[in-house]
Enzyme design. Structure first.
Site, PDB file in Angstrom:
ATOM      1  N   CYS A   1       0.860  -1.181   0.000  1.00 17.36           N
ATOM      2  CA  CYS A   1       0.000   0.000   0.000  1.00 17.36           C
ATOM      3  C   CYS A   1       0.896   1.231   0.000  1.00 17.36           C
ATOM      4  O   CYS A   1       2.110   1.124  -0.137  1.00 17.36           O
ATOM      5  CB  CYS A   1      -0.983  -0.009   1.183  1.00 17.36           C
TER       6      CYS A   1
ATOM      7  N   ASN B   1       2.521   1.489   4.126  1.00 17.24           N
ATOM      8  CA  ASN B   1       2.855   0.260   4.847  1.00 17.24           C
ATOM      9  C   ASN B   1       2.645   0.400   6.352  1.00 17.24           C
ATOM     10  O   ASN B   1       3.386  -0.164   7.149  1.00 17.24           O
ATOM     11  CB  ASN B   1       4.278  -0.195   4.519  1.00 17.24           C
TER      12      ASN B   1
ATOM     13  N   CYS C   1      -1.034   0.793   7.405  1.00 16.63           N
ATOM     14  CA  CYS C   1      -2.457   0.469   7.621  1.00 16.63           C
ATOM     15  C   CYS C   1      -2.854  -0.780   6.839  1.00 16.63           C
ATOM     16  O   CYS C   1      -2.879  -1.880   7.386  1.00 16.63           O
ATOM     17  CB  CYS C   1      -3.367   1.627   7.212  1.00 16.63           C
ATOM     18  N   ARG C   2      -3.173  -0.594   5.558  1.00  9.88           N
ATOM     19  CA  ARG C   2      -3.774  -1.674   4.770  1.00  9.88           C
ATOM     20  C   ARG C   2      -2.842  -2.843   4.508  1.00  9.88           C
ATOM     21  O   ARG C   2      -3.229  -3.999   4.728  1.00  9.88           O
ATOM     22  CB  ARG C   2      -4.303  -1.124   3.450  1.00  9.88           C
ATOM     23  N   SER C   3      -1.632  -2.598   4.024  1.00  8.93           N
ATOM     24  CA  SER C   3      -0.769  -3.745   3.682  1.00  8.93           C
ATOM     25  C   SER C   3      -0.314  -4.525   4.910  1.00  8.93           C
ATOM     26  O   SER C   3      -0.287  -5.760   4.857  1.00  8.93           O
ATOM     27  CB  SER C   3       0.403  -3.337   2.787  1.00  8.93           C
TER      28      SER C   3
ATOM     29  N   ASP D   1      -9.251   2.895   2.172  1.00  9.78           N
ATOM     30  CA  ASP D   1      -8.070   3.444   2.841  1.00  9.78           C
ATOM     31  C   ASP D   1      -8.481   4.148   4.128  1.00  9.78           C
ATOM     32  O   ASP D   1      -9.016   5.262   4.091  1.00  9.78           O
ATOM     33  CB  ASP D   1      -7.338   4.413   1.918  1.00  9.78           C
TER      34      ASP D   1
END
Length: 152
Positions: free
Chosen positions: A8, A11, A13-15, A123
């Site tokens: 993401c 690096n 939050c999402r990934s 996101d």
């Protein structure tokens, strides 16, 4: 061994959520030894920073830890080192291709390509809705694991 790198923007939050959800899913499925799983960023803004606290809390709500994870940036060498590079949104894919010099082997995909509802992972940095991101990540990781196991 199948090597999966989630990516993401920062690096934080999402990934990393996808990294640790996927690690938990393969552990529960008894196939952790068949996978190497990590995550990275397309930007350098958060390098060295830990997982964003609200993302840590969302993972912890589901019994998943992420201690010790710090943000790192995607490199051109990652393209050769990983079997799949999984982005969270179209902007990530664009930047992944730019950083890796393209995608000649077709290794780059969006996480939600593997879900029942394709699209982009929400996101939470902008939305503040970590629950929506959790649902997206979980659906995508479940679908990805099913697709990978079906290939074995």
């Amino acid at each position: 061994m199948t090597k999966v790198l989630f990516i993401c923007h920062g690096n934080i939050c999402r990934s990393p959520m996808a990294e640790f959800v996927m690690k938990d899913l393969v552990r529960r499925a008894g196939c952790a030894g068949r996978y190497e799983i990590a995550s990275a960023a397309t930007s350098s803004e958060e390098i060295g920073n830990p997982v964003y606290p609200p993302a840590q809390r969302k993972l912890a709500e589901h019994g998943i830890g992420c201690a010790g994870k710090t943000a790192r940036r995607l490199t051109r060498a990652d393209y050769a080192a990983w079997d799949l590079l999984i982005g969270m949104d179209e902007e990530n894919l664009y930047n992944m291709r730019r950083l890796c010099g393209g995608d000649p082997a077709g290794k780059m995909h969006l996480l939600l390509e593997y879900a029942r509802r394709p699209g982009e992972v929400a996101d939470p940095w902008y939305t503040g809705d970590f629950e929506a991101t959790w649902r997206d990540v979980l659906d995508g990781c479940r679908g990805l694991l099913a697709a990978l196991e079906a290939q074995k």
